[in-house]
Scaffold this motif. Sequence first.
Motif, PDB file in Angstrom:
ATOM      1  N   ILE A  25       0.833  -1.207   0.000  1.00  0.00           N
ATOM      2  CA  ILE A  25       0.000   0.000   0.000  1.00  0.00           C
ATOM      3  C   ILE A  25       0.867   1.256   0.000  1.00  0.00           C
ATOM      4  O   ILE A  25       0.545   2.256  -0.658  1.00  0.00           O
ATOM      5  CB  ILE A  25      -0.951   0.011   1.221  1.00  0.00           C
ATOM      6  CG1 ILE A  25      -1.928  -1.165   1.137  1.00  0.00           C
ATOM      7  CG2 ILE A  25      -1.715   1.319   1.309  1.00  0.00           C
ATOM      8  CD1 ILE A  25      -2.811  -1.133  -0.079  1.00  0.00           C
ATOM      9  N   LYS A  49       1.919   1.723  -3.584  1.00  0.00           N
ATOM     10  CA  LYS A  49       0.789   2.067  -4.456  1.00  0.00           C
ATOM     11  C   LYS A  49       0.283   3.489  -4.239  1.00  0.00           C
ATOM     12  O   LYS A  49      -0.197   4.135  -5.164  1.00  0.00           O
ATOM     13  CB  LYS A  49      -0.355   1.070  -4.233  1.00  0.00           C
ATOM     14  CG  LYS A  49      -0.141  -0.285  -4.887  1.00  0.00           C
ATOM     15  CD  LYS A  49      -0.204  -0.174  -6.396  1.00  0.00           C
ATOM     16  CE  LYS A  49      -0.131  -1.503  -7.090  1.00  0.00           C
ATOM     17  NZ  LYS A  49      -0.174  -1.369  -8.565  1.00  0.00           N
ATOM     18  N   THR A  50       0.375   3.969  -2.994  1.00  0.00           N
ATOM     19  CA  THR A  50      -0.169   5.292  -2.682  1.00  0.00           C
ATOM     20  C   THR A  50       0.909   6.377  -2.602  1.00  0.00           C
ATOM     21  O   THR A  50       0.579   7.564  -2.597  1.00  0.00           O
ATOM     22  CB  THR A  50      -0.922   5.264  -1.339  1.00  0.00           C
ATOM     23  OG1 THR A  50       0.002   4.902  -0.294  1.00  0.00           O
ATOM     24  CG2 THR A  50      -2.063   4.269  -1.378  1.00  0.00           C
ATOM     25  N   GLU A  76      -6.795   1.175   5.111  1.00  0.00           N
ATOM     26  CA  GLU A  76      -6.183   1.868   3.973  1.00  0.00           C
ATOM     27  C   GLU A  76      -6.579   1.189   2.659  1.00  0.00           C
ATOM     28  O   GLU A  76      -6.876   1.861   1.664  1.00  0.00           O
ATOM     29  CB  GLU A  76      -4.655   1.884   4.120  1.00  0.00           C
ATOM     30  CG  GLU A  76      -4.146   2.757   5.242  1.00  0.00           C
ATOM     31  CD  GLU A  76      -4.284   4.239   4.952  1.00  0.00           C
ATOM     32  OE1 GLU A  76      -4.533   4.601   3.781  1.00  0.00           O
ATOM     33  OE2 GLU A  76      -4.146   5.039   5.889  1.00  0.00           O
ATOM     34  N   ASP A  86     -10.211   2.022   1.930  1.00  0.00           N
ATOM     35  CA  ASP A  86     -10.359   3.417   1.495  1.00  0.00           C
ATOM     36  C   ASP A  86      -9.855   3.631   0.071  1.00  0.00           C
ATOM     37  O   ASP A  86     -10.339   4.506  -0.650  1.00  0.00           O
ATOM     38  CB  ASP A  86      -9.587   4.352   2.436  1.00  0.00           C
ATOM     39  CG  ASP A  86     -10.251   4.470   3.802  1.00  0.00           C
ATOM     40  OD1 ASP A  86     -11.437   4.081   3.913  1.00  0.00           O
ATOM     41  OD2 ASP A  86      -9.585   4.918   4.748  1.00  0.00           O
ATOM     42  N   LYS A  87      -8.867   2.825  -0.330  1.00  0.00           N
ATOM     43  CA  LYS A  87      -8.233   3.017  -1.649  1.00  0.00           C
ATOM     44  C   LYS A  87      -8.663   1.945  -2.647  1.00  0.00           C
ATOM     45  O   LYS A  87      -7.955   1.660  -3.604  1.00  0.00           O
ATOM     46  CB  LYS A  87      -6.700   2.979  -1.492  1.00  0.00           C
ATOM     47  CG  LYS A  87      -6.128   4.015  -0.540  1.00  0.00           C
ATOM     48  CD  LYS A  87      -6.292   5.431  -1.067  1.00  0.00           C
ATOM     49  CE  LYS A  87      -5.644   6.457  -0.165  1.00  0.00           C
ATOM     50  NZ  LYS A  87      -6.225   6.548   1.178  1.00  0.00           N
ATOM     51  N   LYS A  88      -9.830   1.344  -2.426  1.00  0.00           N
ATOM     52  CA  LYS A  88     -10.223   0.230  -3.303  1.00  0.00           C
ATOM     53  C   LYS A  88     -10.404   0.652  -4.757  1.00  0.00           C
ATOM     54  O   LYS A  88     -10.226  -0.150  -5.669  1.00  0.00           O
ATOM     55  CB  LYS A  88     -11.475  -0.472  -2.773  1.00  0.00           C
ATOM     56  CG  LYS A  88     -12.709   0.373  -2.568  1.00  0.00           C
ATOM     57  CD  LYS A  88     -13.843  -0.499  -2.053  1.00  0.00           C
ATOM     58  CE  LYS A  88     -15.107   0.303  -1.775  1.00  0.00           C
ATOM     59  NZ  LYS A  88     -15.014   1.094  -0.538  1.00  0.00           N
ATOM     60  N   ILE A 116      -8.502   3.076  -6.266  1.00  0.00           N
ATOM     61  CA  ILE A 116      -7.132   3.214  -6.776  1.00  0.00           C
ATOM     62  C   ILE A 116      -6.516   1.841  -7.028  1.00  0.00           C
ATOM     63  O   ILE A 116      -5.798   1.628  -8.015  1.00  0.00           O
ATOM     64  CB  ILE A 116      -6.266   4.010  -5.773  1.00  0.00           C
ATOM     65  CG1 ILE A 116      -6.790   5.435  -5.639  1.00  0.00           C
ATOM     66  CG2 ILE A 116      -4.791   4.004  -6.186  1.00  0.00           C
ATOM     67  CD1 ILE A 116      -6.097   6.241  -4.563  1.00  0.00           C
TER      68      ILE A 116
END
Length: 600
Positions: A285, A288-289, A302, A305-307, A309
Amino acid sequence: MSNMHVSAEAKSVRDIFSKFFDIPAYQRDYVWKDDNIEAFFNDILESYKDNASKDYFMGSLLLARKEDSTSFSIIDGQQRLTTSYIFLKLLVDFSKKYGTDEEQFYIKSSLCKGTSKGYKYKITFLYEQTKKLMNDFVKQDSLENTKSFITSVQNSTNCSESEKRMLNAYQHFLELLNAEFSKEGMADWPAIYDFASYFFEHVIFSVIYTENTQEALVLFQNMNDRGVSLTKTDLLKNLLLQHLKANDLEEKETYLSNKWREFIETIERSKNMNITPDRFLRHYIMVKTGRSDIQKGNVFNEIADKKDILNIKQDPVKAFEDILKKAKLYVNIRANGKRTDSGKEIQGLLNMRTLKVEQQVLLLLDTEKMPEDIFEDFSSKIENLLFVYMVSGVLTKQYESLFCRWSHEDICYIDCKEKYEQFLKEKFLPELHKNKQVFRERFQQLSQRGLVKYKQKYILGKLAQFLEEKRGEFKPLKSLMETYKEIEHIWPQDPDENVKQSCHLSPEEYNEYKLRLGNLTLLNKKLNIQASNALFAIKKPFYENEDTKCLVKELACYGKPFIGCLHEYGLQPFTNWDENCIVRRQTSLTSMALDIWGLN
């Protein structure tokens, strides 16, 4: 489950060890090794250094209340709790040697409690042999007695592997504590006590209580699978399944479940390298972020929340295929020193495994477009940067943030030499070189104090390898270190009378100089024994032996081509050995280090 009586609380180490526990005989063995102990210690230490008033979350404990209502059986979390207990024992031993009566009581009260029948220990092992051994271990009333006890037990044929690992945990904690908290060659007790207080008051467990063992085992079965903690990863699996489309649900469910098993098995094969699903997912993660502020305990939130992205909402199967692919790369990078299962070993990756670092994955996890030769070169440059950070004292937190940003903004797009060289020129090399002065100053002062043994061997091995390459030969670091396993002190660790008489320094000064990097080299075991604790003049023929490597031969003589190489770094073969020679040699080794780790 609806009729269960379950409660949960956040409890500090001090709160937890105000109670008594037993570890049932059916529990699995103690399995933690050096890597696990280091991660346990270093994670707490980093949190303490970052903010000594902030709590550190250790994980969860599942406890079943016993009939006497004052003690509990440990159903889940026994590895962490046992490790905490062993660390407490070490802190007790330090407090007895250095602390006041009040400090001793503060620490010892968490290990055992005095009763009319003697001491009652806070953890009781219900497997009889382990119970006796651990009680005898805790009974030892000084640091020296504990060390002697461990040595005698480890030499015994009756000691199980699990018991040896518990005793080894104590020894490794001792090494780590001495390396981190020493001052002028002595344990820095005020600093240790402050760290111990943080451990007691600010290391927090999430404690789940059930009213009996039956309830706890039902809950445990839902929380664990095959001994690998799956709480966050199970949530991820459920999230993926939730987003499967209804029209091909059954087929994709089966496919995803099979891939999930492959994911868990991939990670589990390398658990001895302290690789866990949660650890991998946190790094995944972060890459990726492009963010480094993701806490271990918040990984699932996390991901949820970022599914979008991560493509989980649009195509959960494809999203998980990427996770699986990255997990395989992650394991190969950290555990196998390779890019793929069938690929060749990459020296930079193998060397970073020797150095026991993990942050390289942040720079290498999203390198799908990167050509093989660039990947290999980049691995060596990352090794250099991580070692320079280590010597220069740069905090992990600082460079993790930088690595995440680089990976997200730059590295994932590198697909050719031109882009790679541009990234090196504009970002990577300036970051490396800005630490040059601090690195030089600290390397000049390097000593065995503050350096665990594998780091000492890594440094000496790299120096030896560099001189071999200067002579026209190359030997992989791993192979060289396997051949030359022993750290040789040129001024002996335990000097004989001739050495003592030839030295004008006080014992304290001698002890400092003998531990300096300039006084160290690598030898194979046979020559290390032969060289013994004698004067340099007596040792010198062993250093000239044809079986020794260049890092040893540079102390004596190795022919004209090699002498030319030494002159490049201000060295000449030594005819005698004293503190001035140690300083001179360390200065030369520092000059070599600047070349070895890419700072010139």
